[in-house]
Design a protein around this motif. Structure first.
Motif, PDB file in Angstrom:
ATOM      1  N   LEU A  28      -2.024   4.369  -4.911  1.00 14.32           N
ATOM      2  CA  LEU A  28      -3.331   3.718  -4.995  1.00 14.32           C
ATOM      3  C   LEU A  28      -3.387   2.595  -3.964  1.00 14.32           C
ATOM      4  CD1 LEU A  28      -3.435   3.148  -8.868  1.00 14.32           C
ATOM      5  CD2 LEU A  28      -4.602   4.979  -7.609  1.00 14.32           C
ATOM      6  N   GLU A  29      -4.567   2.402  -3.363  1.00 15.72           N
ATOM      7  CA  GLU A  29      -4.754   1.232  -2.501  1.00 15.72           C
ATOM      8  C   GLU A  29      -5.413   0.146  -3.353  1.00 15.72           C
ATOM      9  OE1 GLU A  29      -5.976   1.427   1.892  1.00 15.72           O
ATOM     10  OE2 GLU A  29      -7.732   0.563   0.910  1.00 15.72           O
ATOM     11  N   ILE A  30      -4.840  -1.042  -3.312  1.00 18.12           N
ATOM     12  CA  ILE A  30      -5.255  -2.113  -4.227  1.00 18.12           C
ATOM     13  C   ILE A  30      -5.385  -3.433  -3.473  1.00 18.12           C
ATOM     14  CG2 ILE A  30      -4.577  -3.407  -6.310  1.00 18.12           C
ATOM     15  CD1 ILE A  30      -3.021  -0.953  -7.245  1.00 18.12           C
ATOM     16  N   ILE A  31      -6.330  -4.270  -3.879  1.00 14.03           N
ATOM     17  CA  ILE A  31      -6.407  -5.650  -3.385  1.00 14.03           C
ATOM     18  C   ILE A  31      -6.194  -6.571  -4.587  1.00 14.03           C
ATOM     19  CG2 ILE A  31      -7.797  -7.382  -2.182  1.00 14.03           C
ATOM     20  CD1 ILE A  31      -9.569  -5.068  -1.149  1.00 14.03           C
ATOM     21  N   GLY A  32      -5.345  -7.566  -4.424  1.00 15.05           N
ATOM     22  CA  GLY A  32      -5.174  -8.494  -5.521  1.00 15.05           C
ATOM     23  C   GLY A  32      -3.813  -9.161  -5.516  1.00 15.05           C
ATOM     24  N   PHE A  73      -7.596  -6.861 -10.213  1.00 16.70           N
ATOM     25  CA  PHE A  73      -7.273  -6.095  -9.009  1.00 16.70           C
ATOM     26  C   PHE A  73      -8.459  -5.207  -8.654  1.00 16.70           C
ATOM     27  CE2 PHE A  73      -3.221  -6.949 -11.067  1.00 16.70           C
ATOM     28  CZ  PHE A  73      -2.410  -7.336 -10.005  1.00 16.70           C
ATOM     29  N   MET A  74      -8.700  -5.039  -7.350  1.00 15.85           N
ATOM     30  CA  MET A  74      -9.671  -4.046  -6.888  1.00 15.85           C
ATOM     31  C   MET A  74      -8.862  -2.789  -6.561  1.00 15.85           C
ATOM     32  SD  MET A  74     -12.730  -5.495  -6.871  1.00 15.85           S
ATOM     33  CE  MET A  74     -13.777  -4.450  -5.861  1.00 15.85           C
ATOM     34  N   ILE A  75      -9.174  -1.706  -7.244  1.00 18.18           N
ATOM     35  CA  ILE A  75      -8.367  -0.488  -7.104  1.00 18.18           C
ATOM     36  C   ILE A  75      -9.226   0.661  -6.594  1.00 18.18           C
ATOM     37  CG2 ILE A  75      -6.915   1.179  -8.353  1.00 18.18           C
ATOM     38  CD1 ILE A  75      -6.120  -1.024 -10.258  1.00 18.18           C
ATOM     39  N   SER A  76      -8.704   1.368  -5.582  1.00 23.13           N
ATOM     40  CA  SER A  76      -9.447   2.494  -5.024  1.00 23.13           C
ATOM     41  C   SER A  76      -9.436   3.653  -6.004  1.00 23.13           C
ATOM     42  CB  SER A  76      -8.843   2.933  -3.696  1.00 23.13           C
ATOM     43  OG  SER A  76      -7.515   3.375  -3.909  1.00 23.13           O
ATOM     44  N   ALA A  77     -10.574   4.297  -6.131  1.00 24.49           N
ATOM     45  CA  ALA A  77     -10.652   5.458  -7.016  1.00 24.49           C
ATOM     46  C   ALA A  77     -10.205   6.697  -6.264  1.00 24.49           C
ATOM     47  CB  ALA A  77     -12.074   5.617  -7.530  1.00 24.49           C
ATOM     48  N   GLY A  78     -10.670   6.828  -5.033  1.00 21.26           N
ATOM     49  CA  GLY A  78     -10.297   7.996  -4.241  1.00 21.26           C
ATOM     50  C   GLY A  78      -9.698   7.544  -2.938  1.00 21.26           C
ATOM     51  N   ASN A  79      -9.368   8.472  -2.081  1.00 25.02           N
ATOM     52  CA  ASN A  79      -8.804   8.103  -0.795  1.00 25.02           C
ATOM     53  C   ASN A  79      -9.789   8.346   0.340  1.00 25.02           C
ATOM     54  OD1 ASN A  79      -6.336   7.411  -1.992  1.00 25.02           O
ATOM     55  ND2 ASN A  79      -5.753   9.572  -2.031  1.00 25.02           N
ATOM     56  N   MET A 100       0.685 -11.547   4.138  1.00 20.14           N
ATOM     57  CA  MET A 100      -0.547 -12.337   4.263  1.00 20.14           C
ATOM     58  C   MET A 100      -1.690 -11.659   3.531  1.00 20.14           C
ATOM     59  SD  MET A 100      -2.612 -13.247   7.709  1.00 20.14           S
ATOM     60  CE  MET A 100      -3.934 -14.443   7.712  1.00 20.14           C
ATOM     61  N   SER A 101      -1.881 -10.391   3.857  1.00 23.61           N
ATOM     62  CA  SER A 101      -2.997  -9.680   3.230  1.00 23.61           C
ATOM     63  C   SER A 101      -2.681  -9.389   1.778  1.00 23.61           C
ATOM     64  CB  SER A 101      -3.243  -8.369   3.953  1.00 23.61           C
ATOM     65  OG  SER A 101      -4.198  -7.617   3.256  1.00 23.61           O
ATOM     66  N   ARG A 102      -3.686  -9.481   0.938  1.00 22.92           N
ATOM     67  CA  ARG A 102      -3.480  -9.118  -0.457  1.00 22.92           C
ATOM     68  C   ARG A 102      -3.820  -7.645  -0.701  1.00 22.92           C
ATOM     69  NH1 ARG A 102      -5.699 -14.212  -3.845  1.00 22.92           N
ATOM     70  NH2 ARG A 102      -6.045 -15.078  -1.772  1.00 22.92           N
ATOM     71  N   LEU A 103      -3.932  -6.899   0.399  1.00 17.28           N
ATOM     72  CA  LEU A 103      -4.139  -5.457   0.282  1.00 17.28           C
ATOM     73  C   LEU A 103      -2.763  -4.801   0.214  1.00 17.28           C
ATOM     74  CD1 LEU A 103      -6.381  -3.114   0.713  1.00 17.28           C
ATOM     75  CD2 LEU A 103      -5.506  -3.067   3.041  1.00 17.28           C
ATOM     76  N   PHE A 104      -2.549  -3.951  -0.768  1.00 17.45           N
ATOM     77  CA  PHE A 104      -1.246  -3.294  -0.857  1.00 17.45           C
ATOM     78  C   PHE A 104      -1.396  -1.894  -1.438  1.00 17.45           C
ATOM     79  CE2 PHE A 104      -1.867  -5.506  -4.886  1.00 17.45           C
ATOM     80  CZ  PHE A 104      -1.409  -4.615  -5.839  1.00 17.45           C
ATOM     81  N   GLU A 105      -0.357  -1.126  -1.274  1.00 16.53           N
ATOM     82  CA  GLU A 105      -0.312   0.189  -1.899  1.00 16.53           C
ATOM     83  C   GLU A 105       0.614   0.126  -3.100  1.00 16.53           C
ATOM     84  OE1 GLU A 105      -1.341   3.491   1.421  1.00 16.53           O
ATOM     85  OE2 GLU A 105       0.760   2.904   1.280  1.00 16.53           O
ATOM     86  N   ALA A 106       0.294   0.924  -4.080  1.00 18.24           N
ATOM     87  CA  ALA A 106       1.111   0.942  -5.287  1.00 18.24           C
ATOM     88  C   ALA A 106       1.283   2.379  -5.737  1.00 18.24           C
ATOM     89  CB  ALA A 106       0.451   0.120  -6.389  1.00 18.24           C
ATOM     90  N   SER A 107       2.429   2.612  -6.350  1.00 12.99           N
ATOM     91  CA  SER A 107       2.713   3.943  -6.852  1.00 12.99           C
ATOM     92  C   SER A 107       2.406   3.978  -8.352  1.00 12.99           C
ATOM     93  CB  SER A 107       4.195   4.223  -6.571  1.00 12.99           C
ATOM     94  OG  SER A 107       4.628   5.289  -7.357  1.00 12.99           O
ATOM     95  N   VAL A 108       1.709   5.024  -8.776  1.00 12.43           N
ATOM     96  CA  VAL A 108       1.396   5.162 -10.199  1.00 12.43           C
ATOM     97  C   VAL A 108       2.676   5.526 -10.940  1.00 12.43           C
ATOM     98  CG1 VAL A 108       0.128   6.510 -11.930  1.00 12.43           C
ATOM     99  CG2 VAL A 108      -0.973   5.887  -9.761  1.00 12.43           C
ATOM    100  N   LYS A 109       2.986   4.735 -11.953  1.00 14.57           N
ATOM    101  CA  LYS A 109       4.182   5.014 -12.743  1.00 14.57           C
ATOM    102  C   LYS A 109       3.801   5.858 -13.964  1.00 14.57           C
ATOM    103  CE  LYS A 109       8.134   3.262 -14.918  1.00 14.57           C
ATOM    104  NZ  LYS A 109       9.454   3.495 -14.450  1.00 14.57           N
ATOM    105  N   GLU A 110       2.683   5.499 -14.570  1.00 11.73           N
ATOM    106  CA  GLU A 110       2.246   6.199 -15.765  1.00 11.73           C
ATOM    107  C   GLU A 110       0.745   6.028 -15.891  1.00 11.73           C
ATOM    108  OE1 GLU A 110       3.542   4.444 -19.430  1.00 11.73           O
ATOM    109  OE2 GLU A 110       3.470   6.328 -20.519  1.00 11.73           O
ATOM    110  N   ASN A 111       0.069   7.046 -16.396  1.00 10.98           N
ATOM    111  CA  ASN A 111      -1.381   6.943 -16.627  1.00 10.98           C
ATOM    112  C   ASN A 111      -1.646   7.606 -17.971  1.00 10.98           C
ATOM    113  OD1 ASN A 111      -4.065   6.385 -16.170  1.00 10.98           O
ATOM    114  ND2 ASN A 111      -4.368   7.991 -14.634  1.00 10.98           N
ATOM    115  N   ARG A 112      -1.444   6.848 -19.018  1.00  9.83           N
ATOM    116  CA  ARG A 112      -1.431   7.411 -20.363  1.00  9.83           C
ATOM    117  C   ARG A 112      -2.805   7.365 -21.014  1.00  9.83           C
ATOM    118  NH1 ARG A 112       1.298   4.632 -24.975  1.00  9.83           N
ATOM    119  NH2 ARG A 112       2.263   3.380 -23.342  1.00  9.83           N
TER     120      ARG A 112
END
Lengths: 302, 259
Positions: B88-92, B39-45, B1-13
């Protein structure tokens, strides 16, 4: 465990409220969180006529907080009742309508009009927006004017009446007393702190409105102190708010004297924040054998 | 339901001194993002920085969702230090996205600087169609031009210009577009522009589109607190009054935006 609380005549299923200005008219959060689990939703501040609000930029982030100068943009009371209220009626969640006027008579008329709307359970009077023009602020900063405007609204409505206080005063307990004497059923505190941020490269204010209201965890200790001061001064219940990000923060406000708490800026960071905080309060209470949030209210040991 | 999710960074080139390409994998199923969504992405925790930052979809690949961003402040600087495996914590996905193309019409894509991020997503979406889009891409210098090889790999040959003239034509991207429209009157008869870039570029693009009577859309950027339409912080002035970039946009008809 019984989570219900009485904020004066307003009965809530639990003490967690979504704060005005951070939860839209509720429907914005549909699909992002379970609105029906909240004790109450306080909708964005309404006036008799729609307001366009301030030009952009309206927000800027500051350390552990943000400034906003939205300028009370809203669709007006009539559109709210017609277009937004039906959505909110589907939930058990109580609906608190935040409202304001530009004169004492406008405040009274707005209150009267909202009182007859089906699905409104309480009114929250905003006498403390920092983004209105100078002069308006006397509603929330001069206790004599506060007494007059709250008295006028009290005569205009039989609904539970909550007055939202400004922290931009020397003695907030004196303002709380003025609102209580004028017939308020409860108080919300605090609104945002008037603040300013400047871009040092352009030498211009970061907000088009020049100043804005500071919210977020940066203001929490100020808000906790103010709740505690008001709790000692007035008998009516308090709704504590100001930078609540977690259940621990919410409980801190209750210990200072809050009967219920409102979650504001945290909704922006996580649309499910208020529901998460409610869950955290339950966990805290059950771990300690606390049967009602009332046991926490004002229980700070000084 | 919520569009808030966590994601794992695969690459940050790191692509240039200031630009990064971040690929993430959502740790739960999310809605499928389209061109112009963000997407709204958290910069820090922690609590500082507090708010999430908006980033538009750049590319959906087999290995994850990509955003392309420029380091402009504290939040993006923190993001640039994320490593593979960081969460990362993300909404979208959020926002209206670019509208669907009308049948048979020609497409002009215009990107300025890091504005290529969402324009690329649309280019990739349209590249396989019979009417291939024409893409105009401007930047300050040649080293600020991003994903040129990526564009070529999807079959798009970008028409390039830079402020310095060190790569491609010298001058604004709208100058190059004006020349193209003058030389290709039949192309512009049934044509729509989709753009993203700095305000100055979008402003002159609006004027140009008005002059030629072309329809067009721009993906806008604004500071946002919530990204879901509640805070009213990210408004833009339009012919229909103040609109929220996050919820009513971020894509708006060019002729509705009041600059």
């Amino acid at each position: 465990m019984n989570l219900s609380v009485n904020v004066g005549k307003l009965k809530l299923g639990n003490p967690v409220i979504a704060a005005s200005g951070t939860f839209g008219y509720g429907e914005e959060y549909s699909g992002f969180t379970d609105i029906g689990r909240l004790g109450a939703v306080t909708v964005k501040g309404l006036s008799l006529s729609p307001r366009e609000g301030n030009p952009p930029p309206r927000i800027v982030e500051t350390p552990a907080g943000m400034l906003n100068a939205v300028g009370l943009q809203n669709i007006g009371i009539d559109s709210f009742i017609k277009d937004k209220l039906p959505f909110l009626r589907q939930f058990e969640t109580r609906v608190i309508v935040n409202f304001f006027g530009d004169s004492i008579s406008e405040y009274a008329e707005a209150a009267a009009r909202l009182s007859s709307a089906e699905g409104v359970h309480a009114l929250e009077m905003n006498i403390s927006c920092p983004n209105k023009q100078a002069g308006w602020s006397i509603f929330g900063t001069d206790p004599k004017v506060t007494f007059r405007v709250v008295s006028a609204v009290r005569k205009a409505t039989a609904m539970p009446l909550i007055v939202k206080l400004s922290p931009n005063v020397t003695d907030i307990a004196m303002m709380a007393k003025a609102a209580e004497d004028a017939g308020a059923d409860a108080l919300s505190l605090i609104n945002t702190l008037t603040a300013m941020a400047i871009d040092i490269n352009t030498r211009r204010p970061k907000l088009a409105n020049i100043t804005g209201g500071l919210s977020g965890p940066a203001i929490r200790p100020v808000a906790v102190r103010m709740v505690w001061e008001c709790y000692r001064k007035v008998k009516i219940p308090l709704i504590g708010m100001g930078g609540i990000m977690s259940a621990e923060d919410a409980i801190e406000f209750m210990l200072a004297g809050a009967t219920a708490v409102a979650v504001g800026t945290a909704n922006f960071v996580n649309p499910g924040a208020a529901v998460d905080i409610l869950q955290g309060i339950k966990t805290f209470m059950s771990a300690r054998g606390i049967r009602s949030p009332r046991e926490l209210t004002g229980a700070v040991r000084c | 339901m919520s569009r808030l999710f966590e994601a794992s960074v695969k690459e940050n080139r790191r692509l240039t001194e200031k630009h990064y390409l971040l690929t993430f994998n959502p740790l739960k199923k999310i809605r499928r993002p389209g061109p112009g969504n963000f997407f709204m992405i958290s910069a820090g925790n922690g609590l500082d920085p507090l708010l999430k930052r908006p980033f538009s979809l750049h590319r959906r690949t087999g290995s994850g969702i990509r955003i392309l961003y420029r380091v402009t402040g504290r939040g993006t600087a923190i993001l640039s230090r994320k490593r593979p495996g960081d969460v990362l914590e993300i909404i979208g996905p959020l926002g209206n996205g670019f509208p669907a193309r009308r049948a048979g019409e020609n497409t002009i894509l215009v990107a300025g600087g890091v504005g290529i991020a969402p324009v690329f997503a649309l280019a990739e979406h349209l590249a396989a169609s019979a009417k291939k889009p024409v893409l105009f891409y401007g930047a300050k210098t040649g080293s600020d031009l991003l994903c040129i090889d990526e564009l070529k790999s999807i079959g798009i040959e970008p028409r390039i210009c830079t402020d310095t003239g060190d790569t491609g034509r010298k001058g604004p991207v709208t100058g190059m577009l004006r020349e193209f429209l003058g030389k290709n009157p039949s192309f512009s008869e049934d044509c729509c522009i989709y753009a993203c870039g700095p305000e100055s570029m979008l402003r002159s693009l609006s004027a140009l589109a008005g002059e030629y009577g072309l329809r067009g859309y721009a993906a806008l950027e604004q500071n946002m607190a919530c990204g879901i339409g509640a805070c009213l912080g990210c408004i833009v002035n339009t012919t229909r009054g103040y609109k929220r970039v996050c919820r009513d946009g971020p894509v708006f008809p060019l002729n509705e935006i009041i600059w």
